[in-house]
Design a protein around this motif. Structure first.
Motif: not given
Length: 284
Positions: A266-270
């Protein structure tokens, strides 16, 4: 199982005992107990060491998967914000793709225990299949692997050298070591171009870039890895038929990612957290 795997990996009762901080007799007894339970020989003498029998090789593969799943199960029941995340990357991604998102993730979730390992692509996906790594960032996984592409990031492979005037049909091509996806792509490109130039294999990602900068040859490499070198003029993109090649990065997991793995994805695609380094969620 851990004792047997240590013997299998190290090829020595003595080395396994030293690694596990137990006696050689204890290691031999543990392996002998498993062999008695199974009714087969798992190891055999080979020179000064030991080698796995065919049954031993099969059993070792199952042991890797079982122990990996046990560790994954322990991580799965912990809260994501205080869990453990094991990330595996190929060298290029380790140096030019994952560090920025990893740094911002650590600032955001300081209690997460992080580890980052760098291996050739084939090794990474094998470790992921055995649940020894939680997430891999590399090229596309093998079609036969039971793995899930969770996110992608655009990238291309370009040919670079110290001068735009080199002849790619006769100049030396700098290659990564065996197991590298970029090496495979380079050899496939040379085959499509039907050329047979001299090649030089170098052991690391950094060595390939340094050799290209020094004029030792040209190399096919991810544009992410050489942006600064191109901007400074130390390297230049060379026009070669069939390039650039579309080779996006993939964030890959098993079908059952742990809570902390999902948190990192979730962090990686934010983009608000990772900026231009952000990945895009993979479609169904």
């Amino acid at each position: 199982m851990e004792t047997f795997l240590a013997v299998a990996r190290l090829g020595s009762i003595r080395a396994a005992a030293a690694r596990l901080h137990v006696t050689e007799a204890a290691v031999s007894a543990a392996v002998g107990h498993i062999e008695k339970q199974l009714g087969v020989k798992l190891i055999a003498r080979s020179g000064r060491g030991i080698a796995l029998t065919e049954a031993g090789r099969v059993y070792a593969e199952y042991c890797r998967g079982i122990l990996g799943m046990m560790k994954e199960a322990h991580a799965a029941v912990r809260q994501a914000e205080v869990g453990r995340l094991r990330i595996g990357v190929v060298a290029t991604a380790g140096e030019s793709v994952v560090l920025r998102p990893l740094a911002s993730f650590r600032r955001r979730y300081p209690a997460v225990e992080l580890s980052l390992s760098i291996h050739p692509r084939d090794v990474l996906f094998l470790e992921l299949q055995h649940h020894e790594t939680d997430l891999v960032i590399a090229g596309r996984p093998p079609h036969t692997a039971n793995l899930v592409i969770q996110a992608r990031r655009p990238s291309t492979l370009v040919v670079v050298g110290d001068s735009p005037d080199v002849d790619p049909t006769t100049t030396t091509w700098l290659l990564r070591g065996t197991g590298s996806g970029t090496r495979e792509a380079t050899l496939a490109l040379l085959d499509r171009l039907q050329i047979d130039p001299p090649t030089l294999t170098l052991g690391s990602h950094g060595a390939v870039i340094a050799a290209a900068r020094e004029g030792l040859g040209v190399t096919l490499i991810h544009n992410d890895a050489v942006g600064e070198h191109i901007e400074s003029g130390a390297l230049t993109v060379i026009d070669v038929a069939g390039t650039p090649l579309d080779r996006p990065w993939h964030a890959v997991t098993t079908p059952t990612p742990t809570p902390v793995t999902r948190l990192f994805l979730a962090h990686l695609i934010d983009p608000a957290e990772t900026g231009t380094a952000a990945f895009h969620a993979a479609g169904p």
